[in-house]
Design an enzyme around this catalytic site. Structure first.
Site, PDB file in Angstrom:
ATOM      1  N   ARG A  28      -5.559  -4.307  -8.660  1.00 45.20           N
ATOM      2  CA  ARG A  28      -4.780  -3.688  -7.571  1.00 45.20           C
ATOM      3  C   ARG A  28      -5.597  -3.526  -6.298  1.00 45.20           C
ATOM      4  O   ARG A  28      -5.433  -2.536  -5.576  1.00 45.20           O
ATOM      5  CB  ARG A  28      -4.217  -2.329  -7.998  1.00 45.20           C
ATOM      6  N   ARG A  32      -1.237  -0.073  -1.747  1.00 43.72           N
ATOM      7  CA  ARG A  32      -0.853   0.986  -0.810  1.00 43.72           C
ATOM      8  C   ARG A  32      -2.009   1.834  -0.299  1.00 43.72           C
ATOM      9  O   ARG A  32      -1.843   2.579   0.658  1.00 43.72           O
ATOM     10  CB  ARG A  32       0.214   1.881  -1.451  1.00 43.72           C
ATOM     11  N   ARG A  41       4.184  -3.866   4.407  1.00 44.03           N
ATOM     12  CA  ARG A  41       5.301  -3.523   3.529  1.00 44.03           C
ATOM     13  C   ARG A  41       6.461  -2.935   4.341  1.00 44.03           C
ATOM     14  O   ARG A  41       7.626  -3.257   4.093  1.00 44.03           O
ATOM     15  CB  ARG A  41       4.826  -2.508   2.487  1.00 44.03           C
ATOM     16  N   ASP A  78       3.743  -9.887  -9.222  1.00 46.07           N
ATOM     17  CA  ASP A  78       3.908  -8.864 -10.252  1.00 46.07           C
ATOM     18  C   ASP A  78       4.149  -9.541 -11.588  1.00 46.07           C
ATOM     19  O   ASP A  78       4.641 -10.666 -11.640  1.00 46.07           O
ATOM     20  CB  ASP A  78       5.073  -7.934  -9.918  1.00 46.07           C
ATOM     21  N   TYR A 155       8.830  -3.831 -20.990  1.00 47.55           N
ATOM     22  CA  TYR A 155       9.732  -3.630 -19.848  1.00 47.55           C
ATOM     23  C   TYR A 155      11.113  -4.229 -20.118  1.00 47.55           C
ATOM     24  O   TYR A 155      12.132  -3.690 -19.695  1.00 47.55           O
ATOM     25  CB  TYR A 155       9.124  -4.240 -18.582  1.00 47.55           C
TER      26      TYR A 155
END
Ligand code: 1CP
Length: 357
Positions: A28, A32, A41, A78, A155
């Site tokens: 990562r 952010r 973004r 992702d 998921y």
């Protein structure tokens, strides 16, 4: 097309060859915590809009490399792109993380799934790999990635993130044949996805088994490890200097390092709940090891970060017969949005300085 690499420390370490200092990248590393990421973004509108636009995906991939002396880039995308392409309908509910419109709950749902077409259904990922390779221009190698079959299935069955994994564990107990069918088709898709990223230009490949550690050992071997063994055995990675190395990363799976090392993978990634000397002994020099600083170390002071970096590097050396070779420095899991970018610079420089040969 093959610009020679200006910095090949990461690939050399994966081959357990000598390097001038230990290479480092961070899970990562694009995200952010970087103001420039938040600005991109906001302009793009959403995470998915960024990931599906190859030029924007390239921009955010390169952002951390402009700030820090990182030794590898990781494709901005992702793991959930694959189930999305299998027809599950990925979306992000505001403030809730990823979700699927059509989760998998029955044998009939599994029977409808197939391997997506990599150049049409997932063409935006392959285009991003090609654009990033062009823009990197040999600065550092590019890592492509996929979720592990088990982690993707979590998921797909839960329909999103989960705390207890109740639905997929119930499926494992009550309908193991259905879950194995789901894992088989997902493994086929993962192998095709990694192969396509390799052909598009990815120079190393990582499998994220983020949820392997939520399983009991018997269930881990049956539902997660078995399918990563298939990936390591069946994924064509080429030969010699052109070989594209594979890293199997797992969270909470340090107790399985010896088994992961025996799959034929090139590298094993571990989280911080196993010490690197213990992991290195379990690996026995068969694979490179990646990790494993606790990501929350980045909340510490620069002095604390330096101290923990040195401890991590030395721990690997102590378990590897006194040698630092075959180690790629990383966090034990991904960074968080509230981390201080300056601390990342401290970490990266400390790795290079403390490990200089
Ligand atoms: O901007 C945003 O709000 C979106 C947050 C975000 C980001 C930055 C998501 C949604 N995905 C990503 C990028 C991402 N995901 C990368 C980029 C490359 C880099 O490392 O810099 C990678 C490798 C991933 C992989 C990924 N996605 C994993 C495996 C690694 C890990 O962190 O364990 C997992 C589990 C996911 C699922 C996912 N996607 C996004 C979120 C918030 C999540 C986690 C959901 C949950 O809590 O279960």
């Amino acid at each position: 097309m093959t610009t020679p690499l200006k910095n090949d420390r990461f690939l050399r370490a994966l081959r357990r060859e000598p390097v001038d200092c230990t290479p480092v990248w961070l899970m990562r590393q694009a995200g952010r915590y970087l103001p420039e990421y938040r600005a991109t973004r906001a302009k793009a509108g959403s995470f998915l809009a960024m990931a599906k636009n190859p030029e924007i995906a390239c921009e955010v991939t390169l952002q951390p490399l402009r700030r820090f002396e990182l030794d590898a880039a990781i494709l901005f995308s992702d793991i959930l792109t694959v189930p999305d392409a299998m027809g599950l309908g990925l979306y992000f509910a505001e403030g809730e993380g990823p979700k699927f419109e059509r989760p998998v709950s029955s044998a009939a749902d599994v029977a409808r799934l197939g391997v997506p077409d990599m150049e049409t259904d997932l063409g935006y990922v392959m285009d991003a790999v090609r654009v990033i390779r062009r823009e990197l221009d040999g600065k550092v190698p590019l890592i492509g990635f996929s979720g592990s079959p088990w982690t993707l299935a979590c998921y797909m069955v839960q329909g999103g993130g989960s705390k207890d994994f109740a639905k997929i564990k119930a499926m494992a107990l009550n309908e193991p044949a259905t879950l194995h069918k789901l894992l088989e088709v997902t493994t086929d898709a993962v192998i095709a996805y990694l192969a396509a990223q390799r052909h598009a230009g990815a120079q190393a490949l990582q499998v994220f088994d983020t949820w392997g550690g939520v399983l009991s050992p018997a269930m881990y071997r049956e539902f997660s490890l078995r399918y990563m063994q298939r990936i390591a055995a069946e994924l064509d990675r080429g030969q010699g200097a052109e070989r594209t190395p594979l890293i199997l990363f797992g969270k909470g799976t340090g107790q399985y390092v010896a088994e992961l090392a025996a799959t034929g993978t090139d590298g094993v990634g571990v989280d911080w709940t196993i010490s690197l000397d213990q992991a290195a002994r379990a690996a026995g020099g068969r694979v490179a090891l990646q990790g494993n600083l606790d990501p929350t170390t980045l909340y510490g002071s620069p002095e604390a970060i330096e101290r923990e970096v040195a401890r991590t590097l030395d721990s690997y050396r102590d378990g590897n017969g006194g040698s630092r070779e075959g180690h790629i420095f990383n966090l034990g899991h991904g960074m968080s949005p509230d981390m201080n970018p300056e601390h990342v610079g401290v970490l990266v420089d400390a790795v290079h300085r403390h490990s200089a040969r």
